[in-house]
Design an enzyme around this catalytic site. Structure first.
Site, short mmCIF file in Angstrom:
data_model
loop_
_atom_site.label_atom_id
_atom_site.label_comp_id
_atom_site.label_asym_id
_atom_site.label_seq_id
_atom_site.Cartn_x
_atom_site.Cartn_y
_atom_site.Cartn_z
N VAL A 139 56.93 39.68 29.40
CA VAL A 139 58.22 39.20 28.88
C VAL A 139 58.27 39.45 27.37
O VAL A 139 59.28 39.92 26.83
CB VAL A 139 58.41 37.70 29.22
CG1 VAL A 139 59.54 37.09 28.43
CG2 VAL A 139 58.65 37.53 30.73
N ASP A 194 4.45 59.96 30.71
CA ASP A 194 4.63 58.69 30.00
C ASP A 194 4.12 57.57 30.93
O ASP A 194 4.05 57.77 32.15
CB ASP A 194 6.13 58.52 29.68
CG ASP A 194 6.48 57.12 29.27
OD1 ASP A 194 5.81 56.58 28.38
OD2 ASP A 194 7.43 56.54 29.87
N GLU A 220 58.99 43.07 26.78
CA GLU A 220 60.35 43.45 27.19
C GLU A 220 61.39 42.96 26.17
O GLU A 220 62.38 43.63 25.92
CB GLU A 220 60.65 42.86 28.58
CG GLU A 220 59.79 43.47 29.68
CD GLU A 220 59.78 42.69 30.99
OE1 GLU A 220 59.07 43.11 31.91
OE2 GLU A 220 60.46 41.66 31.08
N ASP A 230 44.35 43.72 40.95
CA ASP A 230 44.34 42.27 40.80
C ASP A 230 43.36 41.46 41.64
O ASP A 230 42.70 41.96 42.52
CB ASP A 230 45.77 41.74 40.97
CG ASP A 230 46.11 40.79 39.82
OD1 ASP A 230 45.23 40.58 38.95
OD2 ASP A 230 47.21 40.24 39.80
N TYR A 265 45.90 33.50 50.51
CA TYR A 265 46.81 33.58 49.37
C TYR A 265 46.99 32.22 48.69
O TYR A 265 46.68 32.05 47.50
CB TYR A 265 48.15 34.17 49.80
CG TYR A 265 49.13 34.30 48.66
CD1 TYR A 265 48.86 35.17 47.61
CD2 TYR A 265 50.30 33.56 48.63
CE1 TYR A 265 49.74 35.27 46.54
CE2 TYR A 265 51.18 33.66 47.57
CZ TYR A 265 50.89 34.52 46.53
OH TYR A 265 51.75 34.62 45.46
#
Ligand code: GDG
Length: 737
Positions: A384, A505, A387, A148, A94
């Site tokens: 943000v 072909d 919102e 994510d 992380y």
């Protein structure tokens, strides 16, 4: 409301659960966590039936200790399944690969990016841990929606074990331009990991294009209108700009308790216009840069001093990382400097809060703020901004928004700025204050309506519906795929026939496509196979090609084989070459100069002049440029084509120009109508072979080589697969003789 047409159970997987678990003096505390993914996907999750959310609960295994089992059962009440990580994994995965490598690089902060193999190893191991968690709780019929950048290897890990699984992947941060992405040492693994999904979503078309560009340049996979063929699986890549729970924000803003809160703040700041700034603490959000712009605004427009207040809320985030601690102290110093420089006994220019605030207060602030200053240096979307608009009940207020945030693509009515241009931002603040009420209302009103329509539920429904659509398409494709049973039946029909016509072909069907046409000469295996086919009684073999007759004659002249050259301009029938009597070359002098221009403008492309056709090849050009030029060339030829009776057709990295009446279908028909055949088979890989498929009698066997759309009844993935099929045909017929 969220509507999922497939009605299947959805398993959401993200690095973090939407809650944060801590253990204080032995007792477990569960708190809602703050962040864009949590807010958006969290709202969606609540409206999904039977859904489960898999993620890390924010506490290390060491800290959870003996309480792990209690945490599991406590979280299960909310349908959360925790994945516990050891402290060392949290550090390397992380805080390591995710936040020191991917996060800065994908936000164009290449200079902050660290590259560590050890951290990538941990990233891989944690992705494997998540895969185990998925396998332990989900089943193959569930829809798995992975979120994510922390879990970019997970789609392919699941795919490996469950080849048929329904897997969606959504990236919440930007996908950077190829020149940035290529810096990543593990770029191939990351792309391959994501490509394990069936549907891959990004916030904007720019990110979609960047991703497809990287896939093309790094893995050599070409997309067709956002669709990619990955190991015989068709997948879709598209943009799904994430919405918000519009009604929640709008209705909350109307609640008496929120109105009361808003009234109180307004009263306290009476006489001052409010500028609002809210972010998680992060260098991508451009917080110090924003302060610099506000300082310039104070300097440049002194008339606004004591009349404006900046409320700056910074929510703690990734506090373990040294860089974030430094940034926090820099921001605080800067706030102090501005307040010290411009503040008076009655007024402070910046009200600074370093903490998260309760939801009602957040909405109250959105509701009363005259200006929202959303100027990240780079942001995947930025909720943000959305919102703020949704919380406006009196339709007044101005959004100032960075052009480098995904949200700017949907907020064209806001004041869009370059966050690095401090003059631009300082002037935008001033412009926001002088804007007429009518203009403000119009802008807010249009954006509000858009946000209401494309809210978070619509976002979720569209993503899920597209995922089931692509799964349906995959199974349709598989239906055409030649199964062993179909193969056996066809071979049986073929081997019991007295007369069989095989129309084949050449390039892409009997041999692999090569960069230069002359590199694709027949190999020994193919020559043996063709000789075998010809030697079988009752077989008529026709090579149906766009190539010139001299090349075909050189390669196959010695065999007793029929040939169609230049898409039908020439036919070799029982050993004699015939030319279509209507053909001439009068049109070439008009077209050649145009093609030469395209050769000059497109390095690596070249013209092949055949007896009655011209071909512009661009296999060796830069892929993107080649595709653009090919489209332009077809457009330019369109005007000439009508008058001259010619047409331009796109083949595989080639544009062919020839008379309209010359096509593989018309030419092949000469052989089809020769007699009553017991068995007819035609195979081809590109668009020109579709003409051939369309003239076949109903009971013929038509085979498309590859995965593009086709009229053919069956499909075989590659020329190698088709050769194997031909070999089986030969063997079975030999046995019958
Ligand atoms: C990532 C991408 C993308 C913030 N402060 C408080 C609070 N918040 C809530 C906001 C908003 C969310 O946090 C922040 O979302 P953003 O979109 O702005 O940013 P990231 O967290 O970086 O999210 C981003 C997003 O994912 C979604 O795909 O837009 O680009 O980086 O919802 O309301 N909520 C409360 N108190 C606070 O103090 N209650």
């Amino acid at each position: 409301m969220y509507q999922n047409s497939s009605k299947k159970r959805v398993i959401i997987v993200s690095n973090r659960l939407p809650v944060n678990v801590s253990r204080i003096e032995g007792s477990i505390k569960i708190k809602q966590s703050v962040g864009g993914l949590t807010t958006g996907v969290g709202a969606l999750f609540k409206s999904m039936k039977n859904s489960i959310w898999i993620g890390w609960p924010g506490i290390s295994s060491e800290k959870a200790g003996a309480a792990e089992a209690d945490i599991v059962s406590e979280l299960a009440k909310s349908k959360y399944k925790p994945v516990f990580l050891k402290k060392i994994s949290i550090d390397n995965f992380y805080y390591g690969f995710c936040n020191r490598t991917i996060w800065p690089l994908f936000h164009y902060f290449a200079r902050y990016t660290e590259y560590s193999e050890r951290q990538f190893e941990s990233f891989r191991r944690v992705n494997e841990l998540f895969a185990e968690a998925v396998f332990s709780i989900a089943d193959k019929n569930d829809v798995i929606w992975i979120h994510d950048y922390h879990l970019m290897l997970l789609p392919s890990l699941i795919r490996k074990k469950w080849p048929e699984a329904s897997i969606g992947f959504f990236l919440h941060i930007p996908f950077p331009a190829y020149e940035i992405f290529r810096l990543l040492p593990q770029r191939r693994e990351i792309l391959k990991g994501i490509l394990g999904a069936d549907l891959i979503g990004f916030h904007t078309y720019d990110y979609v294009n960047h991703f497809l560009d990287s896939v093309r340049r790094i893995l050599g996979l070409e997309n067709r209108l956002g669709q990619l063929l990955v190991e015989n699986r068709l997948i879709k890549i598209d943009s799904y700009p994430m919405g918000i729970d519009y009604d929640l924000f709008n209705n909350t803003a109307k609640k008496p308790v929120v109105k009361k809160e808003a009234g109180k703040i307004k009263k306290r700041l009476e006489g001052c216009k409010i500028i609002l700034s809210i972010d998680r603490l992060d260098y991508t959000k451009g917080i110090p840069e924003r302060l610099r712009c506000y300082e310039l605004f104070m300097e440049r427009y002194p008339e606004y001093r004591e009349k404006v207040i900046l409320i700056m809320i910074v929510v703690p985030s990734r506090v373990q990382l040294k860089y974030y601690q430094l940034m926090k102290s820099d921001i605080e110093k800067y706030v102090g400097k501005i307040n010290g420089k411009y503040g008076t006994l009655k007024w402070v220019p910046i009200h600074y809060l370093y903490r998260s605030i309760p939801f009602n207060m957040l909405v109250a602030l959105y509701n009363i703020a005259d200006v929202a200053l959303v100027t990240p240096l780079r942001d995947g979307m930025n909720l943000v901004a959305k919102e703020y608009i949704a919380s406006k009940t009196d339709d007044t207020g101005v959004l100032i928004c960075s052009e480098t945030a995904g949200v700017s693509k949907e907020a064209g009515e806001s004041l869009i700025v370059n966050p690095n241009d401090i003059n631009d931002v300082a002037d935008a603040i001033k412009n926001a204050f002088v804007m007429s009420e009518k203009d403000k209302k119009n802008a807010i009103d249009v954006m509000k309506r858009r946000l209401k329509r494309f809210d978070i539920y619509r976002w979720g429904s569209e993503f899920m519906n597209d995922l089931s659509e692509i799964k349906r398409y995959q199974s349709h494709m598989r239906a055409k795929q030649m199964t062993d049973l179909v193969k056996t039946q066809l071979i049986k029909r073929y081997s019991s026939s007295d007369t069989a016509l095989l129309l084949l072909d050449y390039d892409g069907t009997l041999v692999q496509l090569k960069e230069k046409p002359d590199q694709a000469s027949p190999d020994d295996e193919l020559m043996t196979l063709l000789k075998d086919l010809i030697s079988l009684k009752g077989n008529t073999v026709v090579v149906v090609s766009g190539r010139d007759r001299n090349t075909l004659e050189k390669w196959f002249g010695a065999l007793n084989i029929q040939m169609i050259a230049e898409h039908g301009a020439f036919i070799k029938n029982d050993g004699i070459w015939e030319k279509d009597p209507r053909l001439d070359n009068s049109w070439k002098k008009e077209v050649l100069p145009l093609l030469e221009q395209y050769v000059d403008r497109t390095t690596g492309s070249f013209i092949e002049e055949k007896e009655f056709s011209l071909a512009w090849h661009y296999r060796m050009t830069d892929v993107k440029l080649g595709n653009i030029r090919a489209r332009e060339l077809k457009g330019a030829l369109f005007n000439l084509a009508g008058n001259l009776g010619i047409s331009a057709i796109s083949g595989n990295k080639v544009v062919e120009i020839k008379y309209n009446f010359v096509n593989k279908g018309n030419a092949s028909f000469r052989f089809i109508e020769k007699k009553r055949w017991d068995f007819i088979m035609a195979a081809g890989d590109d668009v020109t072979d579709e003409d051939l498929f369309s003239v076949l009698p109903d009971d013929s066997c038509s085979i498309k080589i590859g995965y593009d759309a086709t009229k053919a009844v069956y499909r075989i993935g590659s020329y190698e697969g088709f050769r194997d099929f031909l070999k089986e045909m030969v063997e079975s017929r030999k046995l019958q003789m």
